[in-house]
Every structure is written in structure tokens, then in C-alpha cells.
Motif scaffolding. Structure first.
Motif, short mmCIF file in Angstrom:
data_model
loop_
_atom_site.label_atom_id
_atom_site.label_comp_id
_atom_site.label_asym_id
_atom_site.label_seq_id
_atom_site.Cartn_x
_atom_site.Cartn_y
_atom_site.Cartn_z
N ARG A 82 -1.82 37.47 -21.61
CA ARG A 82 -3.17 37.96 -21.35
C ARG A 82 -4.08 37.71 -22.55
O ARG A 82 -5.23 37.33 -22.42
CB ARG A 82 -3.14 39.45 -21.01
N SER A 112 -0.58 43.80 -9.40
CA SER A 112 -0.15 42.45 -9.80
C SER A 112 0.85 41.92 -8.78
O SER A 112 1.67 42.68 -8.23
CB SER A 112 0.50 42.49 -11.18
N LYS A 116 -6.91 39.37 -14.28
CA LYS A 116 -7.45 40.64 -13.82
C LYS A 116 -8.60 41.14 -14.70
O LYS A 116 -9.58 41.69 -14.20
CB LYS A 116 -6.33 41.69 -13.75
N LEU A 155 -1.95 35.29 -13.38
CA LEU A 155 -2.72 36.12 -12.46
C LEU A 155 -2.96 37.50 -13.06
O LEU A 155 -4.01 38.11 -12.84
CB LEU A 155 -1.98 36.23 -11.13
N ASP A 156 -2.00 37.99 -13.83
CA ASP A 156 -2.20 39.28 -14.50
C ASP A 156 -3.29 39.15 -15.57
O ASP A 156 -4.11 40.06 -15.75
CB ASP A 156 -0.88 39.73 -15.12
N ALA A 159 2.65 34.45 -12.28
CA ALA A 159 2.40 35.89 -12.23
C ALA A 159 1.71 36.37 -13.51
O ALA A 159 0.80 37.21 -13.46
CB ALA A 159 3.71 36.63 -12.02
N ARG A 160 2.11 35.84 -14.66
CA ARG A 160 1.48 36.24 -15.92
C ARG A 160 0.03 35.76 -15.98
O ARG A 160 -0.84 36.46 -16.50
CB ARG A 160 2.28 35.67 -17.08
N CYS A 163 -10.51 41.99 -9.21
CA CYS A 163 -9.05 41.98 -9.28
C CYS A 163 -8.50 42.98 -10.28
O CYS A 163 -7.29 43.20 -10.33
CB CYS A 163 -8.56 40.58 -9.65
N ARG A 164 -9.38 43.60 -11.07
CA ARG A 164 -8.92 44.45 -12.17
C ARG A 164 -8.03 45.59 -11.68
O ARG A 164 -7.01 45.91 -12.32
CB ARG A 164 -10.12 45.00 -12.93
#
Length: 351
Positions: free
Chosen positions: A270, A142, A170, A166-167, A163-164, A137-138
């Protein structure tokens, strides 16, 4: 075809097909499935093993005697399945376990915001990890907050948090840098049988994958709070303890000394998300895992009355509609915001 709600009297239209469409859909979907069921000769261990009369002769179902050194019930009871979810529900409240897992009576109330956000993150990751050809996913873009909100019916704040998370995933994705020949299994059911207990053990890791031939069992959790320093990972997340025991017992057909169990703990920032690794090949880790599961499993296996245990968990109970003590508790104890846990991250004691 209609769906009728027995508790609230609701009516939902499920199917409105004419004769021609019904025949076409049967030919496209039902007929192939029926043919496969009627002619298939393979074996696929799973929950159906509980009722299987040929289990003693089945070679596809891994045997894991003394998985946690459990004691057979007296008198013996019919075969049943056991999962980490079963253990968690019973530990919170035996009545909840009985109503939800055995009688399949779930509450009709909506999930809380955190649960809906977690399901959205899980579903998004499952779709990404199941894509072929496989890739990490890197380097993928996004997701847009609006797309998450629309697809999963989330509020704006929930979609932003998802969303954050999932980011943040990554950089932690186990498929980053994976080779073309590696195996990737999304939501793959792991099944084992404990003959002396007559219990079928079921586990569904979020992701099973190989890295240079080494199996990695990944569990992903979303949370607004950091990992708590007051308990070990295995005690906090029994599914990790069960994964350790299944690896150690050879249920996945791999050497536990060349395997890992991982917890990916996702938060909004993150830098706040963590990846914790557990080595199932270390004897002290296996001993702790056996202790954790034994403390949860033996009371469940021995239970015959499933008495309710009230407490703060009643507010989120999936079966409160059917439980008078639970309804009384929530009426007498309105929900209040829980105090924040002391900031801190669980030490990587098991790495």
C-alpha cells in the motif's frame, strides 16, 4: 457452432443449442438488438466514425483541429483511427502495429504473469466502480485471494499480488467521498476528429468521474517496479498526454482549468502505490503533451511500409508468430531477467 484455430488446428465447441433454445435466445437477445439498430436515430461517436459517410455533417463528434499540430500525409490516405495503444505499438515496431491493429493477427501464446495480473485488477475495479448506487472502495471488503484466483485463472502468487494491489487502491479510489449527483463513467470511449488529418482519435480511460463538477480522468497501471525518475509521466505514458490534449481541446465539453488527469500506479505494498496528478490547464503541460503525441503520431501517419524493428520487445510481441525477423531475434536472444530499475518515485512535477 465450432471455433477452429487456423494456426494450431484446435477445435472448440461454442454453441450446442436445440431449435427451441435457439429461438428463445434470439427473441431474448438478438431481436431487441436488431430492432434498436433498425429504428435507432441517435448518434454514438466511436470507431465506426472511421467508415461513416456522414461525418462532415455529424454534430455529435467533437472537432479538435490542430490537436497536436500534425502534418497531413501526401498523398492523402483514407481516414483512419488513432489511439494511444496504436502509438505505443508503432513506436515499438511498425510491423507489430500493422499486423495487430490493421490485420488483426494476434499471437496465440499466453500472456505473461504481469499482464494477466493487470487484467484481473482492471476487471475487478471496473466491476466495483460500475456498481450502483456508486460508492468508493475505501470501506468495501478486500477481495479474497482464492476468489481472484478462481475468477481470473491466476496462479497463487499472481492472486496474492493482485489482492495487495486492490487493497492499496482502496485509499486511492477516486470515488471515495463522491456525492450522489456526481457522474461515473467506467471504460467510457472518448472520441474526437481532426479534420485536417482526417483522423478519428479514440481514447478509453479506465475511469471518468466528476468531483464537485470537476472532471477527473483516471488511468490505473499495475507494476512490480516503481515509477522511473528518468522520464516525465507524459513521455512514459502517452495515454496521459493524449488525455491532456483532449481536455485542452474541449473534446469532453469541460473546462481544462477545472479538470485533472491522474495516474494511479499500483504495486503490492500500500505504501508503494502512488497517485500522480496532471493539470491539463497549464500551457507548459499542454505543450509537452503536444510534443509527445506529435513525435509518436507523425511517423505512424506517414508510414507506408511497416518494416519490423527487432529488439527486446519481440519477446512480448502479439504478432511474433507472423514475423520471421521477430522469431529469429527471440531465438538468437533468449529472454533474461531485466535488471531492476533504480528505486525511486517520479516527482509530482505536474501537480
Amino acid at each position: 457452432m465450432f471455433d477452429f484455430g487456423c494456426a494450431d488446428g484446435s477445435v472448440t465447441l461454442l454453441l450446442d443449442w436445440g431449435r427451441t433454445e435457439a429461438i428463445e435466445r434470439f427473441a431474448a437477445h438478438a431481436a431487441p438488438a436488431f430492432h434498436q439498430a433498425a429504428t435507432g436515430v441517435g448518434t454514438q461517436p466511436g470507431e465506426s466514425c472511421v467508415e461513416c459517410k456522414a461525418i462532415s455533417r455529424c454534430t455529435a463528434l467533437p472537432r479538435t483541429p490542430q490537436l497536436w499540430d500534425g502534418t497531413p500525409t501526401v498523398p492523402a490516405r483514407r481516414r483512419r483511427s488513432l489511439s494511444a495503444w496504436d502509438l505505443r505499438l508503432h513506436a515499438e515496431c511498425p510491423a507489430q502495429y500493422h499486423l495487430v491493429r490493421q490485420l488483426h493477427l494476434n499471437d496465440l501464446t499466453e500472456e505473461n504473469d504481469g499482464a494477466r495480473r493487470g487484467r484481473a485488477v482492471d476487471a475487478w475495479l471496473n466491476d466495483r466502480h460500475a456498481a450502483r448506487p456508486q460508492r468508493g472502495c475505501r470501506d468495501l471488503p478486500s477481495p479474497e485471494e482464492s476468489a481472484i484466483a478462481a475468477e481470473f485463472g491466476l496462479k497463487a502468487q499472481q492472486a496474492t499480488e493482485a489482492a495487495r494491489m486492490l487493497d492499496a487502491h482502496k485509499v486511492l479510489c477516486p470515488l471515495n467521498g463522491t456525492g450522489a449527483g456526481e457522474q461515473v463513467l467506467v471504460q467510457h470511449r472518448v472520441t474526437a476528429y481532426i479534420p485536417e488529418l482526417d483522423v478519428v482519435v479514440l481514447a478509453v480511460p479506465d475511469l471518468l468521474s466528476t468531483y464537485r463538477g470537476r472532471w477527473v480522468w483516471r488511468e490505473t497501471k499495475t507494476s512490480s517496479s516503481p515509477l522511473w525518475e528518468g522520464r516525465s509521466l507524459l513521455h512514459s505514458y502517452p495515454q496521459l498526454a493524449l488525455a491532456v490534449l483532449l481536455f485542452s481541446a474541449g473534446a469532453l465539453g469541460s473546462d481544462p482549468n477545472r479538470s485533472w488527469v491522474e495516474l494511479e500506479h499500483l504495486r503490492e505494498g500500500r505504501g508503494d502505490s502512488r497517485l500522480e496528478r496532471i493539470d491539463p490547464g497549464r500551457p507548459e503541460i499542454v505543450a509537452e503533451a503536444r510534443e509527445v503525441i506529435a513525435e509518436l503520431a507523425q511517423p505512424l501517419l506517414d508510414d507506408t511500409t511497416y518494416e519490423p524493428t527487432t529488439g527486446r520487445h519481440c519477446h512480448g510481441c502479439q504478432a511474433r508468430t507472423w514475423c520471421a525477423p521477430g522469431r529469429a531475434y527471440t531465438a538468437d536472444h533468449p529472454r533474461h531477467p531485466e535488471p531492476s530499475r533504480q528505486a525511486g518515485i517520479t516527482r509530482s512535477l505536474h501537480a
